[in-house]
Design an enzyme around this catalytic site. Structure first.
Site, PDB file in Angstrom:
ATOM      1  N   GLU A  16       6.219   0.934  11.928  1.00 45.53           N
ATOM      2  CA  GLU A  16       5.561   0.329  10.845  1.00 45.53           C
ATOM      3  C   GLU A  16       5.050  -1.285  10.964  1.00 45.53           C
ATOM      4  O   GLU A  16       5.839  -2.055  11.679  1.00 45.53           O
ATOM      5  CB  GLU A  16       6.510   0.048   9.332  1.00 45.53           C
ATOM      6  CG  GLU A  16       5.996  -0.279   7.960  1.00 45.53           C
ATOM      7  CD  GLU A  16       6.659  -0.511   6.990  1.00 45.53           C
ATOM      8  OE1 GLU A  16       6.406  -1.178   5.970  1.00 45.53           O
ATOM      9  OE2 GLU A  16       7.940   0.015   6.999  1.00 45.53           O
ATOM     10  N   LYS A  51      10.145  -1.824  12.644  1.00 41.66           N
ATOM     11  CA  LYS A  51       9.481  -2.626  12.101  1.00 41.66           C
ATOM     12  C   LYS A  51       9.031  -3.812  12.921  1.00 41.66           C
ATOM     13  O   LYS A  51       9.859  -4.637  13.438  1.00 41.66           O
ATOM     14  CB  LYS A  51       9.997  -3.297  11.027  1.00 41.66           C
ATOM     15  CG  LYS A  51       9.507  -4.273  10.057  1.00 41.66           C
ATOM     16  CD  LYS A  51       8.500  -3.668   8.970  1.00 41.66           C
ATOM     17  CE  LYS A  51       7.581  -4.496   8.249  1.00 41.66           C
ATOM     18  NZ  LYS A  51       6.569  -4.087   7.299  1.00 41.66           N
ATOM     19  N   ILE A  74       7.143   3.699   2.456  1.00 42.18           N
ATOM     20  CA  ILE A  74       7.488   4.782   1.833  1.00 42.18           C
ATOM     21  C   ILE A  74       6.913   6.248   2.757  1.00 42.18           C
ATOM     22  O   ILE A  74       7.594   6.864   2.884  1.00 42.18           O
ATOM     23  CB  ILE A  74       6.731   5.147   0.359  1.00 42.18           C
ATOM     24  CG1 ILE A  74       7.134   4.105  -0.752  1.00 42.18           C
ATOM     25  CG2 ILE A  74       6.677   6.747  -0.126  1.00 42.18           C
ATOM     26  CD1 ILE A  74       6.315   4.008  -2.149  1.00 42.18           C
ATOM     27  N   ALA A 125       0.726  -1.266  -0.116  1.00 38.56           N
ATOM     28  CA  ALA A 125       0.128  -0.012   0.064  1.00 38.56           C
ATOM     29  C   ALA A 125       0.904   1.316   0.035  1.00 38.56           C
ATOM     30  O   ALA A 125       0.597   2.308  -0.429  1.00 38.56           O
ATOM     31  CB  ALA A 125      -0.994  -0.082   1.093  1.00 38.56           C
ATOM     32  N   GLY A 126       2.282   1.153   0.479  1.00 41.45           N
ATOM     33  CA  GLY A 126       3.195   2.407   0.570  1.00 41.45           C
ATOM     34  C   GLY A 126       3.376   2.629   2.087  1.00 41.45           C
ATOM     35  O   GLY A 126       3.737   3.822   2.238  1.00 41.45           O
TER      36      GLY A 126
END
Length: 234
Positions: A108, A39, A17, A13-14
């Site tokens: 994330e 992460k 980024i 999905a991004g």
């Protein structure tokens, strides 16, 4: 809480980024403040290595990934294939440790909001149970509106503290395509969640200045608490 979970509507999905853009923004404009990038859980090779390379040699940025599996599939399947448990307490302890040692933490997630973390829990369950302020990344494509609506419904069901939606472009788009596929006003109206802006298509996610510039166009105020903003500006 001095942290923000970046999740998405799906794998690809991004999230990376957007996380990279937010990290580059804070690193550029608040260099004296310690930033943590975590992460939460990774299968295969990818995001953790990217963040390590991105901030190599930067003492003000700490990058961690407390739980990893080699097999690039959903965590419960990867853990089963590798005959390993999924000790989420390790992830939680790493997150809390970062929150204590850093001024701000970007976490994330993995996959999408509905992606499985264990056989019983999804990313949404963790976000709700751990009370993590969360931003939802929605890729700009045909179907973006439905994805946003469905994921916001899941967030509400699991009591996720959803701060906003960020649109992400995985390839170059015209203004008309952006308006047709992911109209911000319509998404806000249907979800009741603010759309904080768009991260445009970037040819590389290794250019810190370009990443920081892309994040500077977002409405970042809802993503950090008043205490954090005061600390950053102080």
């Amino acid at each position: 809480m001095n942290s923000l979970l970046i999740t998405g509507t799906d794998t690809g999905a991004g999230k990376t980024i957007v996380t990279s853009a937010l990290a580059a923004y804070w690193h550029k404009y608040y260099p004296s403040q310690r930033l943590g990038v975590i992460k939460l859980l990774q299968t295969g090779i990818g995001d953790h290595e990217h963040y390590q390379a991105m901030f190599a040699g930067q003492e003000s940025v700490e990058v961690v990934c407390p739980l990893r599996f080699t097999t690039p599939v959903a965590p419960p399947i990867a853990a089963e294939r590798e005959n390993q448990p999924i000790p989420l307490e390790i992830v939680w302890k790493s997150l809390v440790s970062l929150q204590k040692s850093c001024d701000f933490v970007l976490a994330e997630g993995l996959g999408g909001l509905g992606s499985p973390v264990t056989w019983e829990l999804t990313v949404a369950d963790l976000a709700g149970e751990w009370r993590l302020p969360t931003v939802l990344v929605v890729p700009v494509k045909l179907g973006a509106i439905a994805q946003a609506v469905a994921n916001v419904a899941l967030a509400r069901q699991t009591q996720v503290n959803l701060k906003g939606i960020i649109l992400s472009c995985s390839h170059p788009l015209s203004p008309q395509e952006l308006s047709d596929w992911a109209p911000m006003d319509l998404i806000q109206s249907l979800t009741g969640v603010p759309v904080l802006g768009v991260i445009p298509y970037l040819e590389t996610i290794k250019d810190l200045d370009q990443l920081a510039k892309s994040a500077s166009h977002l409405d970042l105020e809802p993503l950090i608490s008043l205490d954090c903003r005061t600390q950053f500006l102080g």
